[in-house]
Design a protein around this motif. Structure first.
Motif, PDB file in Angstrom:
ATOM      1  N   UNK A  46       0.919  -1.259   0.109  1.00 44.21           N
ATOM      2  CA  UNK A  46       0.061   0.071   0.103  1.00 44.21           C
ATOM      3  C   UNK A  46       0.760   1.288  -0.039  1.00 44.21           C
ATOM      4  N   UNK A  47       0.498   2.212  -0.552  1.00 37.71           N
ATOM      5  CA  UNK A  47       1.211   3.474  -0.780  1.00 37.71           C
ATOM      6  C   UNK A  47       0.159   4.573  -0.318  1.00 37.71           C
ATOM      7  N   UNK A  48       0.879   5.306   0.777  1.00 36.93           N
ATOM      8  CA  UNK A  48       0.172   6.575   1.108  1.00 36.93           C
ATOM      9  C   UNK A  48       0.712   7.753   0.792  1.00 36.93           C
ATOM     10  N   UNK A  68     -10.724  17.080  22.294  1.00 33.76           N
ATOM     11  CA  UNK A  68     -11.355  15.993  21.625  1.00 33.76           C
ATOM     12  C   UNK A  68     -10.644  14.862  21.180  1.00 33.76           C
ATOM     13  N   UNK A  69      -9.118  14.905  20.958  1.00 30.43           N
ATOM     14  CA  UNK A  69      -8.738  13.833  20.218  1.00 30.43           C
ATOM     15  C   UNK A  69      -7.420  13.215  21.325  1.00 30.43           C
ATOM     16  N   UNK A  70      -6.728  13.812  22.055  1.00 33.02           N
ATOM     17  CA  UNK A  70      -5.779  13.464  22.787  1.00 33.02           C
ATOM     18  C   UNK A  70      -4.509  13.508  21.968  1.00 33.02           C
ATOM     19  N   UNK A  71      -4.680  12.569  20.950  1.00 39.72           N
ATOM     20  CA  UNK A  71      -3.508  12.616  20.017  1.00 39.72           C
ATOM     21  C   UNK A  71      -4.405  12.778  18.617  1.00 39.72           C
ATOM     22  N   UNK A  72      -3.995  13.487  17.547  1.00 37.12           N
ATOM     23  CA  UNK A  72      -4.857  13.924  16.517  1.00 37.12           C
ATOM     24  C   UNK A  72      -3.960  13.050  15.435  1.00 37.12           C
ATOM     25  N   UNK A  73      -4.471  11.978  15.159  1.00 34.96           N
ATOM     26  CA  UNK A  73      -3.753  11.296  14.154  1.00 34.96           C
ATOM     27  C   UNK A  73      -4.584  10.608  13.145  1.00 34.96           C
ATOM     28  N   UNK A  74      -4.082  10.507  11.894  1.00 31.99           N
ATOM     29  CA  UNK A  74      -4.841   9.505  10.917  1.00 31.99           C
ATOM     30  C   UNK A  74      -4.048   8.348  10.757  1.00 31.99           C
ATOM     31  N   UNK A  75      -4.512   7.260  10.786  1.00 33.80           N
ATOM     32  CA  UNK A  75      -3.830   5.814  10.948  1.00 33.80           C
ATOM     33  C   UNK A  75      -3.812   5.384   9.653  1.00 33.80           C
ATOM     34  N   UNK A  76      -2.505   4.958   8.986  1.00 32.09           N
ATOM     35  CA  UNK A  76      -2.277   4.466   7.799  1.00 32.09           C
ATOM     36  C   UNK A  76      -2.530   2.889   7.939  1.00 32.09           C
ATOM     37  N   UNK A  77      -3.861   2.671   7.329  1.00 31.13           N
ATOM     38  CA  UNK A  77      -4.379   1.169   7.576  1.00 31.13           C
ATOM     39  C   UNK A  77      -4.237   0.260   6.577  1.00 31.13           C
ATOM     40  N   UNK A  78      -3.836  -0.976   6.562  1.00 30.16           N
ATOM     41  CA  UNK A  78      -3.639  -1.582   5.580  1.00 30.16           C
ATOM     42  C   UNK A  78      -5.077  -2.429   5.318  1.00 30.16           C
ATOM     43  N   UNK A 280       8.151  -1.341   6.249  1.00 32.54           N
ATOM     44  CA  UNK A 280       7.622   0.068   5.724  1.00 32.54           C
ATOM     45  C   UNK A 280       8.762   0.998   5.308  1.00 32.54           C
ATOM     46  N   UNK A 281       8.435   1.503   4.332  1.00 34.19           N
ATOM     47  CA  UNK A 281       9.316   2.765   3.640  1.00 34.19           C
ATOM     48  C   UNK A 281       8.816   4.030   3.721  1.00 34.19           C
ATOM     49  N   UNK A 282       9.622   5.175   4.365  1.00 34.01           N
ATOM     50  CA  UNK A 282       9.089   6.379   4.277  1.00 34.01           C
ATOM     51  C   UNK A 282      10.293   7.156   3.582  1.00 34.01           C
ATOM     52  N   UNK A 283       9.853   7.879   2.646  1.00 35.95           N
ATOM     53  CA  UNK A 283      10.888   8.897   2.260  1.00 35.95           C
ATOM     54  C   UNK A 283      11.299  10.286   2.910  1.00 35.95           C
ATOM     55  N   UNK A 284      12.514  10.225   3.313  1.00 37.11           N
ATOM     56  CA  UNK A 284      12.852  11.441   4.193  1.00 37.11           C
ATOM     57  C   UNK A 284      13.185  12.571   3.192  1.00 37.11           C
ATOM     58  N   UNK A 303       6.356  10.522   1.588  1.00 35.06           N
ATOM     59  CA  UNK A 303       5.358   9.294   0.998  1.00 35.06           C
ATOM     60  C   UNK A 303       5.746   8.058   1.902  1.00 35.06           C
ATOM     61  N   UNK A 304       4.829   7.348   2.100  1.00 30.08           N
ATOM     62  CA  UNK A 304       4.944   6.074   2.920  1.00 30.08           C
ATOM     63  C   UNK A 304       4.330   4.897   2.160  1.00 30.08           C
ATOM     64  N   UNK A 305       5.242   3.790   2.312  1.00 35.46           N
ATOM     65  CA  UNK A 305       4.300   2.550   1.666  1.00 35.46           C
ATOM     66  C   UNK A 305       5.086   1.301   2.676  1.00 35.46           C
ATOM     67  N   UNK A 306       4.119   0.299   2.386  1.00 37.12           N
ATOM     68  CA  UNK A 306       4.739  -0.755   3.060  1.00 37.12           C
ATOM     69  C   UNK A 306       4.718  -1.904   2.302  1.00 37.12           C
ATOM     70  N   UNK A 307       5.128  -3.066   2.658  1.00 35.29           N
ATOM     71  CA  UNK A 307       5.650  -4.412   1.901  1.00 35.29           C
ATOM     72  C   UNK A 307       5.262  -5.391   2.671  1.00 35.29           C
ATOM     73  N   UNK A 308       4.751  -6.772   2.097  1.00 35.44           N
ATOM     74  CA  UNK A 308       4.573  -7.997   3.013  1.00 35.44           C
ATOM     75  C   UNK A 308       5.930  -8.512   2.885  1.00 35.44           C
TER      76      UNK A 308
END
Ligand code: 1HN
Length: 345
Positions: A46-48, A68-78, A280-284, A303-308
């Protein structure tokens, strides 16, 4: 392999009686849990892209106040694991977190291990076990299991970072919980300064440090400089990579997940061998083409992506003139502990 008997081959009264006694026949399920040669994997490539994620995260900043969030996060879910299960891979949780100027994400501690990879913005700090860590682009900051942590922001622009936790693993083990706390009193002394140089460690009165996690912040400037030095001094080295380690023990920086920084030389295509852990790969910095199983992703900065696991990955620097830098998180410490770590050439 011979075909095994199916559940449907058994008489209904027998199946009903087994179920009523909380019993299950193994043979209809055996091949599913022990497939031949290679495990079945729910982890999909998956590519985010950050370009699509960022506006949605900023909108969360408008829609949901910190209280209302405590941590304001969008989860990168597979989706392969079910979006609601919040897994990028079997053991890795990923989330993109936003802290706005003036905000404070209150102190708590929990059993899962976390790290932050800072993506953009300046002026925020995270205080971990009383150590106040500046958050700057590309820095890796540890929040090991059980350590108090809170985030605050005195700067003037949004700060965003990637959270990487072993939450799916700890939750699976029915060991995931948190405790709320008070604002921490920052203490003197910083691990990133005490351990600022490789090969030497502080030894007051000749004694080695005893802290389980002596270094919490790994500045990007240091990792980047190390990668450039390695590349320059070993022109034939293919995989220019460093691993984030505990400077006292030399072991992985955290217990379950492994963290690395990879440099692709200008124009380089790097083929990573198939290994058992998902990653997981994240481009710095830079732009990277990633080939993972049948997927081709064009990764831009942030960008972030993951690999099995058990699949080779090909990473290509899209620039012919500049190096590219990639943050890698993987499940290798866990696989080594479990005794299942494999590299398949
Ligand atoms: C957490 O404590 C943070 O402290 C971020 O910033 C994300 C996701 C799940 C559980 C705890 C944080 C988290 C989290």
């Amino acid at each position: 392999m011979n075909e095994l008997g199916r559940l449907e081959d058994l008489p209904q009264d027998y199946r009903d009686e087994l179920a009523s006694r909380n019993l299950v026949p193994l043979w209809p399920n055996l091949r599913a849990v022990l497939p031949p040669g290679v495990p079945s994997r729910n982890t999909r490539p998956i590519h985010w892209p950050y370009a699509t994620l960022r506006p949605l995260l900023m909108r969360a900043g408008e829609l949901t106040p910190m209280e209302k969030a405590e941590r304001r996060v969008l989860v990168l879910a597979n989706p392969g694991h079910g979006l609601e299960n919040m897994k990028a891979s079997p053991a890795i949780y990923l989330g993109m977190q936003l802290l706005l100027p003036g905000e404070w994400a209150p102190s708590h501690r929990h059993t899962p291990n976390a790290v932050r990879m800072i993506v953009e913005g300046r002026g925020a700090t995270t205080t971990v076990g009383g150590e106040k860590c500046p958050m700057e682009r590309g820095d890796l900051i540890l929040t090991p299991t059980g350590e108090w942590h809170e985030h605050e922001h005195d700067g003037s622009e949004p700060v965003v970072w990637l959270d990487v936790l072993d939450l799916p693993l700890i939750y699976y083990a029915e060991a995931s919980y948190a405790i709320e706390g008070q604002r921490q009193q920052p203490k003197a002394g910083r691990g990133d300064q005490a351990y600022a140089r490789g090969g030497i460690v502080p030894t007051p009165y000749f004694e080695r440090g005893r802290a389980a996690y002596p270094m919490l912040r790994y500045p990007w400037a240091e990792a980047r400089a190390a990668l450039l030095d390695i590349a320059a001094s070993q022109p034939d080295l293919e995989a220019v990579q460093v691993t984030y380690v505990n400077p006292e023990s030399g072991r992985d920086a955290q217990n379950n997940l492994g963290f690395h920084a990879l440099m692709l030389r200008p124009g380089q295509t790097l083929r990573l061998p198939a290994r058992s852990p998902a990653q997981v790969f994240h481009v710095i910095e830079g732009g990277v083409d990633a080939q993972i199983v049948a997927s081709r992703f064009t990764l831009a900065e942030a960008d972030t992506c993951c690999a099995p696991g058990y699949e080779p990955v090909q990473l290509a620097n899209r620039s012919a003139t500049e190096p590219a830098f990639v943050f890698v998180a993987d499940e290798s410490p866990l696989h080594r502990k479990l005794g299942v770590y494999e590299v398949r050439a």
